[in-house]
Design an enzyme around this catalytic site. Sequence first.
Site, mmCIF file in Angstrom:
data_model
loop_
_atom_site.group_PDB
_atom_site.id
_atom_site.type_symbol
_atom_site.label_atom_id
_atom_site.label_comp_id
_atom_site.label_asym_id
_atom_site.label_seq_id
_atom_site.Cartn_x
_atom_site.Cartn_y
_atom_site.Cartn_z
ATOM 1 N N LYS A 71 38.996 55.369 36.767
ATOM 2 C CA LYS A 71 38.303 53.921 37.348
ATOM 3 C C LYS A 71 37.518 54.284 36.382
ATOM 4 O O LYS A 71 36.261 54.561 36.491
ATOM 5 C CB LYS A 71 38.018 54.025 38.425
ATOM 6 C CG LYS A 71 37.733 51.819 39.232
ATOM 7 C CD LYS A 71 37.933 52.337 40.436
ATOM 8 C CE LYS A 71 36.947 51.496 40.881
ATOM 9 N NZ LYS A 71 37.469 49.759 40.879
HETATM 10 N N1 PMP Z 1 43.170 47.913 40.523
HETATM 11 C C1 PMP Z 1 42.050 47.426 39.667
HETATM 12 C C2 PMP Z 1 42.299 47.321 38.887
HETATM 13 C C3 PMP Z 1 40.620 47.642 40.454
HETATM 14 O O1 PMP Z 1 39.751 47.904 40.246
HETATM 15 C C4 PMP Z 1 40.865 48.123 42.359
HETATM 16 C C5 PMP Z 1 39.256 48.377 43.024
HETATM 17 N N2 PMP Z 1 39.172 49.461 43.044
HETATM 18 C C6 PMP Z 1 42.164 48.011 42.922
HETATM 19 C C7 PMP Z 1 43.469 47.966 42.243
HETATM 20 C C8 PMP Z 1 41.684 48.225 43.742
HETATM 21 O O2 PMP Z 1 41.838 50.063 44.153
HETATM 22 P P1 PMP Z 1 40.762 50.184 45.797
HETATM 23 O O3 PMP Z 1 42.354 49.387 46.892
HETATM 24 O O4 PMP Z 1 40.295 51.397 46.496
HETATM 25 O O5 PMP Z 1 39.712 49.152 45.576
#
Ligand code: PMP
Length: 304
Positions: free
Chosen positions: A157
Amino acid sequence: MDATEYIWMDGDLVPWDEAQVHVLSHGLHYGTGAFEGIRAYKTETGTEVFRLTDHIDRLARSAKALGIPFEYTVPELVEVCKEVMRVNGLQSGYIRPVTFYGTGSIGLNPAAANVHMIIAAWEWGAYLGEEGVKNGIRVAVSSWRRIESNASMPDAKGTGGYINSVLAKTAALKAGYDEAILLNQAGLVAEGSGENMFIVRKGIVHTPPNSAGALDGITRDSVYTLLAEDGYTIKETAITRTDLYYADEVFLTGTAAEVTPVREVDDRPVGDGKPGPVTKRAQELFMGTVTGKLDLHPEWLEYI
Ligand code: PMP
């Protein structure tokens, strides 16, 4: 976004308006940072931050992958997140930790730059709208491809990686859709611009693997686990664009988006154009769990 009182910055709680960095910060110029998005929910027994430790673990992993020094332990930052909720008097909300290179180097090599860590929190409603959560949203496959493992890291991320998501999201909104779906270079479905994706066909639930370019979503893992334990057959599979058109149900998952049904893909109705039974069950299980109404995974609820 409604301002709260304090933001935690490099060890201190500072007033919201004073949490500032220099314009020559490396992270501002080159996107050299890592971040998280975390939600806290009000339950009958107090406020819980959903899978907080897993989120901070992912922040540490993202920083490691991106080569950003990480000076804190996971338990330390877990405690800071809870403190930021408490000092701001929040009973529910969204928590945003970000670590990034500051000043000290403006060449590409950030080694001489200092590293910041900030944690902010504020109230945040449904990311894709209450109406979307209830009746489903309209999505379109983007002409932008998901960032590729050969060029960057879709499963970290990293702040810089999000220019890809911003381009896809803004193009989708301009074209009149609610969200973009990104394919990878091979033409397989990766995910939404800020959500993971699930489809249901003939009773079987499918979601693309991380190797397709999806982030290792914590909501995805939660929904996957809850549906599997509820008796559904669920698989990580390659998903094509056509699979989206043939699906009986499509839904997106994410910390911000929670479980959001998709009612149309590229102007084609999904199923009968209304959220289907598996999507509704996923919403029930997920929202029941995060609000403590269903006692399915108490270990995911980290009370402040
Ligand atoms: N894909 C992307 C590109 C994201 O930014 C997110 C949000 N963090 C997610 C998927 C979903 O991840 P999560 O369920 O951990 O928030």
